[in-house]
Design a protein around this motif. Sequence first.
Motif, PDB file in Angstrom:
ATOM      1  N   UNK A   1       0.781  -1.309   0.182  1.00 45.62           N
ATOM      2  CA  UNK A   1      -0.390  -0.066  -0.095  1.00 45.62           C
ATOM      3  C   UNK A   1       0.959   1.211  -0.192  1.00 45.62           C
ATOM      4  N   UNK A   2       2.175   1.515  -0.397  1.00 43.97           N
ATOM      5  CA  UNK A   2       3.147   1.747   0.000  1.00 43.97           C
ATOM      6  C   UNK A   2       3.071   3.024  -1.576  1.00 43.97           C
ATOM      7  N   UNK A   3       2.692   2.096  -2.499  1.00 45.18           N
ATOM      8  CA  UNK A   3       2.793   2.649  -4.064  1.00 45.18           C
ATOM      9  C   UNK A   3       1.484   2.336  -4.568  1.00 45.18           C
ATOM     10  N   UNK A   4       1.117   3.120  -5.528  1.00 44.41           N
ATOM     11  CA  UNK A   4      -0.019   3.019  -5.730  1.00 44.41           C
ATOM     12  C   UNK A   4      -0.429   3.739  -7.493  1.00 44.41           C
ATOM     13  N   UNK A   5      -1.055   2.810  -8.234  1.00 46.78           N
ATOM     14  CA  UNK A   5      -1.732   3.519  -9.273  1.00 46.78           C
ATOM     15  C   UNK A   5      -2.938   4.286  -9.413  1.00 46.78           C
ATOM     16  N   UNK A   6      -3.579   5.424  -8.661  1.00 46.51           N
ATOM     17  CA  UNK A   6      -4.524   5.534  -8.314  1.00 46.51           C
ATOM     18  C   UNK A   6      -5.896   5.431 -10.144  1.00 46.51           C
ATOM     19  N   UNK A   7      -5.593   6.031 -11.029  1.00 42.91           N
ATOM     20  CA  UNK A   7      -6.015   5.827 -12.701  1.00 42.91           C
ATOM     21  C   UNK A   7      -5.276   6.955 -13.558  1.00 42.91           C
ATOM     22  N   UNK A   8      -4.234   5.976 -13.430  1.00 45.46           N
ATOM     23  CA  UNK A   8      -3.346   7.157 -14.740  1.00 45.46           C
ATOM     24  C   UNK A   8      -3.546   5.683 -15.788  1.00 45.46           C
ATOM     25  N   UNK A   9      -2.887   7.088 -17.066  1.00 46.80           N
ATOM     26  CA  UNK A   9      -2.936   6.651 -18.266  1.00 46.80           C
ATOM     27  C   UNK A   9      -1.755   6.628 -19.154  1.00 46.80           C
ATOM     28  N   UNK A  10      -1.400   5.827 -19.687  1.00 46.73           N
ATOM     29  CA  UNK A  10       0.712   6.065 -20.368  1.00 46.73           C
ATOM     30  C   UNK A  10       0.246   6.029 -22.235  1.00 46.73           C
ATOM     31  N   UNK A  11       0.378   6.465 -22.764  1.00 45.93           N
ATOM     32  CA  UNK A  11       0.440   7.326 -24.282  1.00 45.93           C
ATOM     33  C   UNK A  11       1.703   7.065 -24.600  1.00 45.93           C
ATOM     34  N   UNK A  12       1.615   6.132 -25.753  1.00 46.80           N
ATOM     35  CA  UNK A  12       2.827   5.213 -26.366  1.00 46.80           C
ATOM     36  C   UNK A  12       2.403   5.451 -27.824  1.00 46.80           C
ATOM     37  N   UNK A  13       1.256   5.822 -28.266  1.00 49.36           N
ATOM     38  CA  UNK A  13       0.853   5.668 -29.977  1.00 49.36           C
ATOM     39  C   UNK A  13       1.776   5.711 -31.146  1.00 49.36           C
ATOM     40  N   UNK A  14       2.054   4.103 -30.440  1.00 50.30           N
ATOM     41  CA  UNK A  14       2.941   3.508 -31.560  1.00 50.30           C
ATOM     42  C   UNK A  14       4.076   2.976 -31.429  1.00 50.30           C
ATOM     43  N   UNK A  15       4.673   4.451 -30.967  1.00 49.91           N
ATOM     44  CA  UNK A  15       6.280   4.180 -30.180  1.00 49.91           C
ATOM     45  C   UNK A  15       6.645   3.323 -29.697  1.00 49.91           C
ATOM     46  N   UNK A  16       8.085   3.412 -28.930  1.00 47.46           N
ATOM     47  CA  UNK A  16       9.126   2.495 -28.549  1.00 47.46           C
ATOM     48  C   UNK A  16       9.271   3.320 -26.961  1.00 47.46           C
ATOM     49  N   UNK A  17       9.439   3.411 -25.906  1.00 47.99           N
ATOM     50  CA  UNK A  17       9.016   3.693 -24.941  1.00 47.99           C
ATOM     51  C   UNK A  17      10.172   3.504 -23.794  1.00 47.99           C
ATOM     52  N   UNK A  18      10.422   4.365 -23.041  1.00 45.01           N
ATOM     53  CA  UNK A  18      11.367   3.409 -21.750  1.00 45.01           C
ATOM     54  C   UNK A  18      10.584   4.003 -21.024  1.00 45.01           C
ATOM     55  N   UNK A  19      11.089   3.397 -19.570  1.00 46.55           N
ATOM     56  CA  UNK A  19      10.752   3.394 -18.669  1.00 46.55           C
ATOM     57  C   UNK A  19      11.570   4.079 -17.603  1.00 46.55           C
ATOM     58  N   UNK A  20      11.654   4.939 -17.213  1.00 41.92           N
ATOM     59  CA  UNK A  20      12.863   5.823 -16.598  1.00 41.92           C
ATOM     60  C   UNK A  20      12.520   5.749 -14.650  1.00 41.92           C
TER      61      UNK A  20
ATOM     62  N   UNK B   1       7.465  -4.703 -11.689  1.00 43.13           N
ATOM     63  CA  UNK B   1       6.361  -3.687 -11.186  1.00 43.13           C
ATOM     64  C   UNK B   1       5.372  -3.265 -12.663  1.00 43.13           C
ATOM     65  N   UNK B   2       5.662  -2.520 -12.632  1.00 37.22           N
ATOM     66  CA  UNK B   2       5.214  -2.289 -14.303  1.00 37.22           C
ATOM     67  C   UNK B   2       4.799  -3.523 -15.448  1.00 37.22           C
ATOM     68  N   UNK B   3       6.389  -3.619 -15.035  1.00 38.18           N
ATOM     69  CA  UNK B   3       6.031  -4.778 -16.297  1.00 38.18           C
ATOM     70  C   UNK B   3       5.366  -5.697 -16.239  1.00 38.18           C
ATOM     71  N   UNK B   4       5.299  -6.522 -15.031  1.00 40.09           N
ATOM     72  CA  UNK B   4       4.495  -7.637 -14.583  1.00 40.09           C
ATOM     73  C   UNK B   4       2.425  -7.358 -14.568  1.00 40.09           C
ATOM     74  N   UNK B   5       2.779  -5.669 -13.810  1.00 36.65           N
ATOM     75  CA  UNK B   5       1.019  -5.779 -14.113  1.00 36.65           C
ATOM     76  C   UNK B   5       0.363  -5.885 -15.777  1.00 36.65           C
ATOM     77  N   UNK B   6       1.316  -4.843 -17.166  1.00 39.38           N
ATOM     78  CA  UNK B   6       1.197  -4.335 -17.914  1.00 39.38           C
ATOM     79  C   UNK B   6       0.863  -5.786 -18.719  1.00 39.38           C
ATOM     80  N   UNK B   7       1.795  -6.641 -18.178  1.00 35.32           N
ATOM     81  CA  UNK B   7       1.510  -8.285 -19.150  1.00 35.32           C
ATOM     82  C   UNK B   7      -0.011  -9.001 -18.674  1.00 35.32           C
ATOM     83  N   UNK B   8      -0.689  -8.388 -17.579  1.00 33.31           N
ATOM     84  CA  UNK B   8      -1.781  -8.989 -17.207  1.00 33.31           C
ATOM     85  C   UNK B   8      -3.081  -8.775 -18.262  1.00 33.31           C
ATOM     86  N   UNK B   9      -2.792  -7.646 -18.614  1.00 32.44           N
ATOM     87  CA  UNK B   9      -3.399  -7.001 -19.559  1.00 32.44           C
ATOM     88  C   UNK B   9      -3.611  -8.112 -21.007  1.00 32.44           C
ATOM     89  N   UNK B  10      -2.586  -8.731 -20.881  1.00 33.16           N
ATOM     90  CA  UNK B  10      -1.953 -10.258 -22.157  1.00 33.16           C
ATOM     91  C   UNK B  10      -2.354 -11.481 -21.085  1.00 33.16           C
TER      92      UNK B  10
END
Length: 572
Positions: free
Chosen positions: A17-36, A45-54
């Motif tokens: 519960x120390x960290x959370x995404x309340x309601x966030x949208x990340x836009x890529x529009x078909x381009x490559x992206x990097x998490x800094x 956590x971000x990659x594992x969470x995103x993989x749940x949609x697939x």
Amino acid sequence: MPAISKIRFTNVVYEGGAKRYNDDIFEFDGHNGALLLENGGGKTVFVQTALQAILPHSDLADRKIKETLLLEGGCSHIAIEWIINERPRRYALTSVSLYLNNQSLSSYKYVYEYGNGDDHSIDKIPFVKKNSSGSIRPSSRGEINEYYQYMNQQYMNANTFNTIKEFHSYIEKNFKIIPSEWKRISLINSAEGEVEGFFDGCKTTGQLVDKLLIPVVEEALSINNTNDFVSSFEKQREHFKKHKQLRNKIEESQAIEEQINKYVKMYTDLYEVDKDLNSEFEKAKSLYNYTLKEEEINESHLVECIENKDQLEESKDKLTQKILSHEIHLSDEIFKKLKKTYDNIRENYENIKNQYDVKGEELQNLKIAEIKSDLKSSREKIEFYKEKIENLDNDTDIEEIKESFKRNSGNIKFYFENIIYDMKKKLELISSQNKKYLSELSEQEKELENIENKDRNYREKLAEIKATINLLKKDTKKIESSILANPLNESIEIELPKWVSRTKDIENEILEYQNNIRKSQNEKKKLSNDFSELLKEIDITKTEYIKHENYFDIMSEEQENIISQLNIFGIH
């Protein structure tokens, strides 16, 4: 392979519960992206969470999604928007809502296909709800399940799934999202820095085949039987045998296609030139018709303006007559005033003349009476002195008296001579003044006669003017009734400045129309010249078009011969 357009996380809570995404949208529009993010910032956590949609419920190495995310407080919603077609732009949505059911991990799996501006895109999925106080909270699993079921019933391209297998089968078949490929990605991203470590162990082709290709083949063998794999491999082997032969044929076909493309391009260019020429011809024709139409309109306007000008000139002449009649009327008024002044002056002159004549007569009578009185007294004195003389003749001192008489006679004579001289002077002065007054009187009489002649002439002219005025008044009434909309409330004097202004405006419009006609005539001549040149260009272009068309027919025949030869060799 579809490209990621957007990723949305709602109520994704981790690290107790120390960290959370309340309601966030990340836009890529078909381009490559990097998490800094810093170490421990939540990249894995971000990659594992995103993989749940697939890959719903998938783990990342030894990380269980149930342990990674805090699901006791509510449902976590993960959705990815995919670009499945660029033109026109089409999207696919894969959404998974994770929740705990009797302490075991469960999920709702949902997909939806849509275009631009859809009312149920990833941004508009009701992952959050508003409370009565206006604050925002995550949607519960019951609320989001109702939404998924509503979409499944109302829209053909919205679907829900009971099993992960059905979900994987649908997205692979319809969206070309291959779950096995994403499992390899999951494997590569299984730990912190694992991507670099994975490829450090694949520095040779053999190592890459051992670590990446062979496990995929083994997975396929475990899913399907070996015979299917062997038959598939045999089919591919036959294709490899024909590869070299097909490659040569493809190169020949590409050369033919290149030549055909040249012919097509040549014909396309010719078609574009012909199209542009027809467009220019249509433009010239429309411009020419427009010029003729404008010329007709301008000529009709010119005729109308000339008619208006004639009418206004006629009205102007009539108004000039009315102005002259008005001036004559004013002259008549001035003449009356002058005549009245003249009559007053003449009357004053007659009064003064009569007074002068009376005073002159009185003066003459007084002077004559004075002279007569003086003469009478002188005579009386003479008689007195004669008596004295006669009496003195008897006196002894007669001599002295005679001498005294002589002296007195001389004095009396001198006195009377002076009086007579003065009277003659006064008489001459009176005579000269009388002559002067008589000359002035004659001049005044002559002037009076001239004035009377002028008066007669003015009276005659006045009679003529009055007759003319009466005629003009009749004409004015006719004109007022014909040119005024409301003769009772309007007058020519008030409307005249408006007519004069309108006349000037019409004259300016006539000049402008004449200039427009001249311009139109010049443009017409120019267009005629341009039109003749266009006709020449059209003839030249038609000649070239016929040449190119003959050449294209020849090349088409050659193409058909080549295609027939290719068909003979079995190339399709």
